[in-house]
Motif scaffolding. Structure first.
Motif, PDB file in Angstrom:
ATOM      1  N   GLY A  45     -31.807 -37.358  17.768  1.00 42.45           N
ATOM      2  CA  GLY A  45     -30.494 -37.741  18.265  1.00 42.45           C
ATOM      3  C   GLY A  45     -29.757 -36.656  19.022  1.00 42.45           C
ATOM      4  N   LEU A  46     -30.454 -35.576  19.384  1.00 41.66           N
ATOM      5  CA  LEU A  46     -29.784 -34.437  20.017  1.00 41.66           C
ATOM      6  C   LEU A  46     -29.900 -34.432  21.542  1.00 41.66           C
ATOM      7  CD1 LEU A  46     -30.618 -31.588  17.486  1.00 41.66           C
ATOM      8  CD2 LEU A  46     -28.411 -32.700  17.887  1.00 41.66           C
ATOM      9  N   SER A  47     -30.500 -35.448  22.117  1.00 41.61           N
ATOM     10  CA  SER A  47     -30.548 -35.526  23.583  1.00 41.61           C
ATOM     11  C   SER A  47     -30.865 -36.952  23.999  1.00 41.61           C
ATOM     12  CB  SER A  47     -31.581 -34.559  24.172  1.00 41.61           C
ATOM     13  OG  SER A  47     -32.891 -34.953  23.819  1.00 41.61           O
ATOM     14  N   HIS A  49     -24.422 -32.277  18.604  1.00 40.65           N
ATOM     15  CA  HIS A  49     -24.816 -32.909  17.349  1.00 40.65           C
ATOM     16  C   HIS A  49     -25.021 -34.391  17.612  1.00 40.65           C
ATOM     17  CE1 HIS A  49     -20.776 -34.653  16.902  1.00 40.65           C
ATOM     18  NE2 HIS A  49     -20.299 -33.473  17.239  1.00 40.65           N
ATOM     19  N   PRO A  50     -25.771 -35.088  16.755  1.00 43.11           N
ATOM     20  CA  PRO A  50     -25.940 -36.531  16.964  1.00 43.11           C
ATOM     21  C   PRO A  50     -24.598 -37.250  16.879  1.00 43.11           C
ATOM     22  CG  PRO A  50     -27.503 -35.689  15.337  1.00 43.11           C
ATOM     23  CD  PRO A  50     -26.502 -34.603  15.570  1.00 43.11           C
ATOM     24  N   VAL A  51     -24.457 -38.322  17.637  1.00 42.46           N
ATOM     25  CA  VAL A  51     -23.269 -39.159  17.547  1.00 42.46           C
ATOM     26  C   VAL A  51     -23.718 -40.612  17.483  1.00 42.46           C
ATOM     27  CG1 VAL A  51     -21.620 -37.599  18.648  1.00 42.46           C
ATOM     28  CG2 VAL A  51     -23.000 -39.120  20.062  1.00 42.46           C
ATOM     29  N   SER A  52     -22.987 -41.386  16.701  1.00 46.00           N
ATOM     30  CA  SER A  52     -23.362 -42.774  16.504  1.00 46.00           C
ATOM     31  C   SER A  52     -22.811 -43.689  17.594  1.00 46.00           C
ATOM     32  CB  SER A  52     -22.865 -43.246  15.132  1.00 46.00           C
ATOM     33  OG  SER A  52     -21.480 -42.984  14.986  1.00 46.00           O
ATOM     34  N   ASN A  53     -21.945 -43.158  18.473  1.00 43.96           N
ATOM     35  CA  ASN A  53     -21.295 -44.006  19.477  1.00 43.96           C
ATOM     36  C   ASN A  53     -21.601 -43.567  20.905  1.00 43.96           C
ATOM     37  OD1 ASN A  53     -19.800 -41.636  19.393  1.00 43.96           O
ATOM     38  ND2 ASN A  53     -17.838 -42.654  19.711  1.00 43.96           N
ATOM     39  N   ALA A  57     -19.287 -40.308   9.469  1.00 44.82           N
ATOM     40  CA  ALA A  57     -19.661 -41.566  10.112  1.00 44.82           C
ATOM     41  C   ALA A  57     -20.020 -41.368  11.574  1.00 44.82           C
ATOM     42  CB  ALA A  57     -18.514 -42.576   9.992  1.00 44.82           C
ATOM     43  N   TRP A  58     -19.408 -40.398  12.196  1.00 46.02           N
ATOM     44  CA  TRP A  58     -19.612 -40.154  13.628  1.00 46.02           C
ATOM     45  C   TRP A  58     -20.837 -39.286  13.885  1.00 46.02           C
ATOM     46  CZ3 TRP A  58     -17.167 -35.831  16.804  1.00 46.02           C
ATOM     47  CH2 TRP A  58     -17.350 -36.054  18.174  1.00 46.02           C
ATOM     48  N   ASN A  59     -21.049 -38.263  13.053  1.00 42.93           N
ATOM     49  CA  ASN A  59     -22.116 -37.290  13.270  1.00 42.93           C
ATOM     50  C   ASN A  59     -23.451 -37.771  12.710  1.00 42.93           C
ATOM     51  OD1 ASN A  59     -21.026 -34.274  14.168  1.00 42.93           O
ATOM     52  ND2 ASN A  59     -19.454 -35.568  13.245  1.00 42.93           N
ATOM     53  N   ARG A  60     -23.897 -38.901  13.198  1.00 44.09           N
ATOM     54  CA  ARG A  60     -25.174 -39.447  12.784  1.00 44.09           C
ATOM     55  C   ARG A  60     -25.677 -40.352  13.896  1.00 44.09           C
ATOM     56  NH1 ARG A  60     -24.523 -40.925   7.539  1.00 44.09           N
ATOM     57  NH2 ARG A  60     -26.404 -42.197   7.569  1.00 44.09           N
ATOM     58  N   SER A  61     -26.985 -40.518  13.955  1.00 41.31           N
ATOM     59  CA  SER A  61     -27.561 -41.328  15.028  1.00 41.31           C
ATOM     60  C   SER A  61     -27.788 -42.773  14.619  1.00 41.31           C
ATOM     61  CB  SER A  61     -28.897 -40.722  15.495  1.00 41.31           C
ATOM     62  OG  SER A  61     -29.797 -40.618  14.417  1.00 41.31           O
ATOM     63  N   ASP A  62     -27.675 -43.074  13.318  1.00 44.91           N
ATOM     64  CA  ASP A  62     -27.848 -44.463  12.877  1.00 44.91           C
ATOM     65  C   ASP A  62     -26.469 -45.091  12.682  1.00 44.91           C
ATOM     66  OD1 ASP A  62     -27.364 -42.775  10.669  1.00 44.91           O
ATOM     67  OD2 ASP A  62     -28.047 -44.330   9.300  1.00 44.91           O
ATOM     68  N   GLU A 102     -26.070 -46.446   4.427  1.00 41.95           N
ATOM     69  CA  GLU A 102     -25.273 -45.231   4.283  1.00 41.95           C
ATOM     70  C   GLU A 102     -24.106 -45.222   5.273  1.00 41.95           C
ATOM     71  OE1 GLU A 102     -28.521 -45.331   4.766  1.00 41.95           O
ATOM     72  OE2 GLU A 102     -29.382 -44.616   2.879  1.00 41.95           O
ATOM     73  N   ALA A 103     -24.372 -45.646   6.511  1.00 36.94           N
ATOM     74  CA  ALA A 103     -23.315 -45.696   7.521  1.00 36.94           C
ATOM     75  C   ALA A 103     -22.250 -46.709   7.126  1.00 36.94           C
ATOM     76  CB  ALA A 103     -23.898 -46.036   8.888  1.00 36.94           C
ATOM     77  N   LYS A 104     -22.671 -47.873   6.651  1.00 39.18           N
ATOM     78  CA  LYS A 104     -21.715 -48.906   6.276  1.00 39.18           C
ATOM     79  C   LYS A 104     -20.873 -48.486   5.075  1.00 39.18           C
ATOM     80  CE  LYS A 104     -24.265 -52.754   8.282  1.00 39.18           C
ATOM     81  NZ  LYS A 104     -24.977 -54.042   8.067  1.00 39.18           N
ATOM     82  N   ALA A 105     -21.444 -47.688   4.188  1.00 39.74           N
ATOM     83  CA  ALA A 105     -20.667 -47.167   3.058  1.00 39.74           C
ATOM     84  C   ALA A 105     -19.560 -46.233   3.556  1.00 39.74           C
ATOM     85  CB  ALA A 105     -21.584 -46.434   2.083  1.00 39.74           C
ATOM     86  N   LEU A 106     -19.858 -45.473   4.593  1.00 39.46           N
ATOM     87  CA  LEU A 106     -18.843 -44.596   5.180  1.00 39.46           C
ATOM     88  C   LEU A 106     -17.745 -45.411   5.870  1.00 39.46           C
ATOM     89  CD1 LEU A 106     -21.197 -41.860   6.655  1.00 39.46           C
ATOM     90  CD2 LEU A 106     -19.630 -41.588   4.717  1.00 39.46           C
ATOM     91  N   TYR A 107     -18.123 -46.484   6.564  1.00 38.79           N
ATOM     92  CA  TYR A 107     -17.111 -47.348   7.184  1.00 38.79           C
ATOM     93  C   TYR A 107     -16.170 -47.910   6.127  1.00 38.79           C
ATOM     94  CZ  TYR A 107     -20.775 -47.474  10.813  1.00 38.79           C
ATOM     95  OH  TYR A 107     -21.743 -47.155  11.723  1.00 38.79           O
ATOM     96  N   GLN A 108     -16.735 -48.261   4.967  1.00 43.30           N
ATOM     97  CA  GLN A 108     -15.897 -48.809   3.904  1.00 43.30           C
ATOM     98  C   GLN A 108     -14.916 -47.767   3.385  1.00 43.30           C
ATOM     99  OE1 GLN A 108     -15.817 -52.091   2.950  1.00 43.30           O
ATOM    100  NE2 GLN A 108     -13.941 -51.373   1.961  1.00 43.30           N
ATOM    101  N   GLN A 109     -15.357 -46.523   3.308  1.00 44.99           N
ATOM    102  CA  GLN A 109     -14.433 -45.469   2.886  1.00 44.99           C
ATOM    103  C   GLN A 109     -13.297 -45.299   3.887  1.00 44.99           C
ATOM    104  OE1 GLN A 109     -16.271 -41.709   1.550  1.00 44.99           O
ATOM    105  NE2 GLN A 109     -18.208 -42.823   1.318  1.00 44.99           N
ATOM    106  N   ILE A 110     -13.620 -45.404   5.172  1.00 38.60           N
ATOM    107  CA  ILE A 110     -12.573 -45.325   6.195  1.00 38.60           C
ATOM    108  C   ILE A 110     -11.590 -46.479   6.035  1.00 38.60           C
ATOM    109  CG2 ILE A 110     -12.117 -45.505   8.678  1.00 38.60           C
ATOM    110  CD1 ILE A 110     -14.808 -44.074   9.150  1.00 38.60           C
TER     111      ILE A 110
END
Length: 536
Positions: free
Chosen positions: A117-119, A181-185, A472-477, A482-490
């Motif tokens: 996810g770095l390029s 760094h990787p970004v999900s968006n 939630a942002w610094n990931r490529s998935d 795991e990502a959806k769990a972070l969205y729920q925390q937000i």
């Protein structure tokens, strides 16, 4: 690396895959321009055919007249604002989402995302020229990214653009973006970022010259009145556009705009008030289409620099005080969905129980105010001065008065309010609509002025908010558990803190004459008229 490439033949359909699969798998044979709009066909009026409004065969010629309620603000060209309808007329983007949030080629004909996810390596179209005649190359993509990195541009996706740390060219039509760094968006950025002409960009933000690669050339601007565009005869999309030109008319008065639509002087608009749309719905001369992207959400914002709203119990009381159902029906004409969260139903962050968290409960509101030690409260409420926004503000004023909060309405013109939003200079309360929840959930919290974890209009700051947003942002998935769990925390944090009090989710409502066909919007409400035409 894993690749996406556009086929060389005609339009082909894509398999339904997740965005995660897009980054970690491979696709082939993507149709370049067979992109469907994210619209609800069920909301089309009886005079329409399919949801796309397509007739048997396109017709060349004619000038499409588009009515808007707010004038173009050149300085905000690179921010999503009331300007958004014109971006895709003059400019193109690298990619464009389809209805399933799968990126499709535009100026980038294919791409490869590194496994870590770095390029991302982009292969660009080689047949594109700017309206000035200059060839489009990788240098223009580099300039576009750097342009959004410039804080002067006030671009909401600047944080994502800033993750591009380096560029590696391989000739004029291949470019690798190296990320810090990787970004999900990442593809939200590619959907949002218009590609301007580097030689005239300062003229563009001054409003004197708009040069891009898009289907129409800018011909004239009459501030406060209109903008005119003519067909780009050298457009890279063969045979497009069908229209000879487009005229955007500025009609700030709601009654005048409605009259212009009824008399056929305006062919297309997204600025008719909800209650006025209801009067046209059964008229076969018009097609009413509600976009279900969730690109707009009505809300109340609280500026926490004012002591009166620093206690979150006061903000929660405001959330309980509002009759969202009445707001949707009376002010928005039913063209919205009641919601306590910013996410549309299409978002991976959406849960119905969260959307229903706050409802009209004046007694609970009064109890929270009492618990917070508030016996009387008087607050200003800024709102845009147009008729539709005023109707929303008046309902909010009434509901808050019922629980003991006196509100003084402060009407503000749209450009000034946008500047106040960006500069964090709002009064204690304001009401507007926000975007950036319609694509990747992390984009809202790192890009939208009201929600930006690093610097938001409410001046809300929380280590917990920053931590979960960054995770939630610094990931490529984007779609993993795991990502959806972070969205729920937000979401949980937003519902608790209520520095932004969401009221209703609404996409744009398109009012078009029955002769208008082939119009679409992208996720950021850029008007795409490549395939548009006037029949009869």
């Amino acid at each position: 690396m894993n690749a996406f490439s556009a086929g060389s033949g005609g339009p082909l359909s894509l398999p339904a895959i997740s965005r995660r699969a897009l980054l970690r798998g491979s696709l082939a044979g993507a149709g370049l321009l067979a992109l469907s709009a994210c619209r609800s066909a069920a909301d089309s009026s009886p005079g329409a055919d399919a949801a796309s409004g397509a007739a048997a065969s396109p017709r060349r010629g004619g000038v499409l007249t588009v009515g808007v309620g707010v004038d173009f603000t050149p300085a905000l060209l690179f921010a999503q604002s009331a300007n958004s309808l014109l971006q895709r007329l003059v400019f193109n983007t690298l990619t464009r989402y389809d209805a399933q949030l799968q990126p499709q080629p535009e100026l980038a004909k294919s791409w490869e995302v590194a496994a870590d996810g770095l390029s991302v390596t982009l292969k660009l179209r080689e047949d594109v020229t700017f309206h000035s005649g200059r060839k489009f190359t990788a240098d223009d993509v580099m300039f576009a990214v750097k342009n959004l990195q410039n804080p002067v541009r006030s671009a909401q996706l600047r944080s994502t653009a800033l993750t591009v740390a380096d560029f590696r060219k391989n000739g004029d039509f291949e470019l690798t973006l190296v990320l810090a760094h990787p970004v999900s968006n990442l593809f939200d950025l590619f959907e949002f970022m218009i590609i301007p002409d580097s030689e005239s960009v300062e003229d563009a933000v001054a409003g004197t010259k708009l040069i891009g690669t898009g289907p129409f050339t800018f011909t004239e601007r009459k501030p406060g009145s209109s903008l005119s565009f003519a067909r780009n005869e050298k457009y890279w999309n063969p045979g497009r556009p069908y229209l000879d030109g487009v005229e955007i008319k500025v009609i700030p008065q709601a009654e005048t705009l409605l009259s212009s639509v009824k008399t056929g002087q305006t062919h297309l608009t997204y600025a008719v008030r909800g209650k006025d749309v209801a009067t046209l719905k059964d008229d076969k001369r018009f097609r009413i289409t509600q976009y279900d992207t969730g690109a707009g959400a009505f809300y109340i914002g609280a500026n926490l620099s004012f002591p009166q709203v620093q206690d979150k119990r006061v903000r929660q009381a405001i959330a309980w005080a509002i009759d969202r159902d009445r707001l949707v029906q009376q002010a928005l004409g039913g063209y919205a969905t009641v919601s306590s969260v910013p996410w549309p139903k299409s978002s991976p962050a959406y849960r119905e129980e969260d959307a229903k968290r706050y409802h009209h409960d004046p007694e609970k509101a009064k109890a929270l105010l009492k618990e917070a030690g508030v016996t009387s409260l008087s607050l200003p409420l800024a709102h845009q001065s147009d008729a539709g926004s005023t109707a929303v503000a008046q309902i909010l004023q009434y509901d808050l008065k019922q629980v003991g909060i006196e509100v003084q309405l402060q009407p503000v013109d749209s450009p000034t309010m946008q500047k106040q939003l960006i500069s964090q200079s709002m009064p204690a309360l304001w009401t507007l609509s926000h975007s950036f929840s319609q694509a990747h959930p992390a984009t809202l919290a790192v890009s939208a002025y009201p929600f930006n974890e690093a610097k938001n209009t409410s001046k809300f700051s929380s280590p917990a908010y920053t931590e979960v947003v960054q995770k939630a942002w610094n990931r490529s998935d984007a779609d993993s558990p795991e990502a959806k769990a972070l969205y729920q925390q937000i979401t949980d944090l937003l519902l608790d803190e209520q520095f932004i009090i969401d009221l209703a989710i609404a996409g744009l409502v398109e009012v078009a004459g029955a002769q208008v066909h082939g119009v679409t919007l992208n996720k950021y409400s850029y008007l795409n008229l490549d395939d548009a035409y006037l029949a009869g």
